[in-house]
Scaffold this motif. Sequence first.
Motif, mmCIF file in Angstrom:
data_model
loop_
_atom_site.group_PDB
_atom_site.id
_atom_site.type_symbol
_atom_site.label_atom_id
_atom_site.label_comp_id
_atom_site.label_asym_id
_atom_site.label_seq_id
_atom_site.Cartn_x
_atom_site.Cartn_y
_atom_site.Cartn_z
ATOM 1 N N ASN A 1 40.758 43.473 45.528
ATOM 2 C CA ASN A 1 42.154 43.342 45.109
ATOM 3 C C ASN A 1 42.900 42.653 46.254
ATOM 4 O O ASN A 1 43.044 43.213 47.335
ATOM 5 C CB ASN A 1 42.754 44.720 44.836
ATOM 6 C CG ASN A 1 44.198 44.665 44.394
ATOM 7 O OD1 ASN A 1 44.898 43.676 44.604
ATOM 8 N ND2 ASN A 1 44.672 45.735 43.782
ATOM 9 N N PHE B 1 37.771 47.009 44.825
ATOM 10 C CA PHE B 1 38.173 47.953 43.786
ATOM 11 C C PHE B 1 37.219 47.972 42.599
ATOM 12 O O PHE B 1 37.327 48.814 41.717
ATOM 13 C CB PHE B 1 39.591 47.656 43.296
ATOM 14 C CG PHE B 1 39.679 46.540 42.280
ATOM 15 C CD1 PHE B 1 39.799 46.816 40.927
ATOM 16 C CD2 PHE B 1 39.653 45.205 42.674
ATOM 17 C CE1 PHE B 1 39.894 45.800 39.984
ATOM 18 C CE2 PHE B 1 39.739 44.189 41.753
ATOM 19 C CZ PHE B 1 39.859 44.478 40.398
ATOM 20 N N ARG C 1 44.939 42.800 39.054
ATOM 21 C CA ARG C 1 44.198 43.498 40.117
ATOM 22 C C ARG C 1 43.179 42.590 40.799
ATOM 23 O O ARG C 1 42.987 42.671 42.015
ATOM 24 C CB ARG C 1 43.494 44.731 39.547
ATOM 25 C CG ARG C 1 44.440 45.851 39.150
ATOM 26 C CD ARG C 1 43.681 47.112 38.758
ATOM 27 N NE ARG C 1 44.586 48.119 38.229
ATOM 28 C CZ ARG C 1 45.310 48.940 38.972
ATOM 29 N NH1 ARG C 1 45.239 48.876 40.289
ATOM 30 N NH2 ARG C 1 46.110 49.831 38.403
ATOM 31 N N GLU C 2 42.533 41.705 40.055
ATOM 32 C CA GLU C 2 41.507 40.865 40.678
ATOM 33 C C GLU C 2 42.060 39.551 41.203
ATOM 34 O O GLU C 2 41.521 38.985 42.149
ATOM 35 C CB GLU C 2 40.350 40.606 39.706
ATOM 36 C CG GLU C 2 40.681 39.769 38.493
ATOM 37 C CD GLU C 2 39.445 39.415 37.666
ATOM 38 O OE1 GLU C 2 38.320 39.436 38.214
ATOM 39 O OE2 GLU C 2 39.597 39.124 36.462
ATOM 40 N N GLY D 1 45.760 38.837 41.632
ATOM 41 C CA GLY D 1 46.915 39.062 42.483
ATOM 42 C C GLY D 1 48.246 38.662 41.884
ATOM 43 O O GLY D 1 49.295 39.126 42.334
ATOM 44 N N THR E 1 36.915 36.315 40.912
ATOM 45 C CA THR E 1 37.662 36.841 39.760
ATOM 46 C C THR E 1 36.789 36.860 38.502
ATOM 47 O O THR E 1 37.104 36.207 37.504
ATOM 48 C CB THR E 1 38.914 35.985 39.494
ATOM 49 O OG1 THR E 1 38.505 34.610 39.342
ATOM 50 C CG2 THR E 1 39.934 36.104 40.607
ATOM 51 N N ASP F 1 52.959 43.275 45.678
ATOM 52 C CA ASP F 1 51.859 43.606 44.775
ATOM 53 C C ASP F 1 52.237 43.194 43.356
ATOM 54 O O ASP F 1 53.326 43.512 42.870
ATOM 55 C CB ASP F 1 51.600 45.113 44.840
ATOM 56 C CG ASP F 1 50.314 45.531 44.136
ATOM 57 O OD1 ASP F 1 50.007 44.961 43.066
ATOM 58 O OD2 ASP F 1 49.632 46.437 44.640
#
Length: 470
Positions: free
Chosen positions: A25, A32, A89-90, A92, A175, A308
Amino acid sequence: MLRTDFQHLIDGELAGSEQTLEVINPATGEVFARCPAAGRAQLDRAVEAARRAFTAWRGTSFEERAALIGRLASALRAQQDTLAELLTREQGKPLAQARDEIGRAFTQSEGMTRIAIPVETLVDDEKSQIELHYVPLGVVGVITPWNAPVNLAAGPLTAALYTGNTVVLKPSPYTPLTTLKIGEIAREIFPPGVVNVLAGGDELGQWMSEHPGIDKISFTGSVATGKKVMASAATNLKRITLELGGNDAAIVLEDADPQAIAPRMFFACFVNSGQVCMAIKRIYAHEKIYDALCEALAEQARNAKVGDGLDPETQFGPIQNRMQYERVIGILEDTKRRGARILAGGEVLDRPGYFITPTVVADIAEDSRLVQEEQFGPIVPVMKFSDVEDAIARANDTRYGLSGSVWSADPQRARAIAARLEVGTAWVNQHRATSAFVPFGGAKESGLGRQYSIVGLKGYMEPRVVSVLK
């Protein structure tokens, strides 16, 4: 908790591998998830399955294939929220932009299946009838990048399937997860072997480019890797479509309104934290509006919310991976050493993850790394010109030729200038506008062939002349 619920799709079955990939992540810099990494034997199985499936699949009609692609688009629409969270999550990017990416994937796919590819009559007289048919190639290998993994897979996947080919799809090792989940969805829709999805490292992409059972490669990524793909594909003269990097220039004329255009230009520079092949990478502004435009863009940068992607207030997420993060930092440090003015940003955030603030740079030398290279990150140079001929020459003085834009209160004047840019796409008063019905691709070293439109679709087919003597 470490997620491990990911599998390849090979010949209609889900499969694991002895080897695995760890997925980080980029907002935390922590692993993750873990997914399988295909070996050469699994690639061979996938290609063999695709070749077997091709015989029946090529015999289906455009309408039948469009209906199945439409079912896949509907499934993506139904699972958009779940897939978007995994994509954020993968990769960004902010969650809203992840949703938009998946939305573009299914709308572009549906659009392409509304394009007819008719038989063309070349001659029909008393002596002869000559027709030009377009027929499927066979097995298409699709290799996709990490910046927009869903959308940049959906285009070539749809093009290949709609034109009657079968597919082996490989996402980036950075990804792979959302693409693997899309493979699971495709398993419930397409016959076994028509769609195969394999995760793996860079060596898997090389094996695909060299594989004698693959008839075409569609690759999206860097210029350097695209050249390697092209060389490898020469072993059996694979057809290729290469969508490669860009160093897009935007020329802003003296009659443009800096305050009015700054928000749109800023977004075109910094969306996805600048990790877009067709983002604005260089700005040439007329001396009369140079200072005003610089300040307007800097104000946008100062107000940008970086963080985030799962935070709903975030506008700009992290750089996707450490290698690219360190490269962008190197360009930023080189820019500072050269004495350029940092108008806003220029900070590497002291927090976990790979964060750099949106950075606007003025008074920078033309031979600097930031101007000459594709930065692929949240930093953009603004340079001054007084003569539009000089601006055009500087915009074209690059090995890249993906796209560019001209900004003016006089669209017709801007159109004439845009037509002189040595690019695949030249926009006026906009940037990054694409459509399923408009071809997209690069000139010079920015690519070969086109995606989208009937032009792109025909790149996944072989032209065949049928000549009849009456």
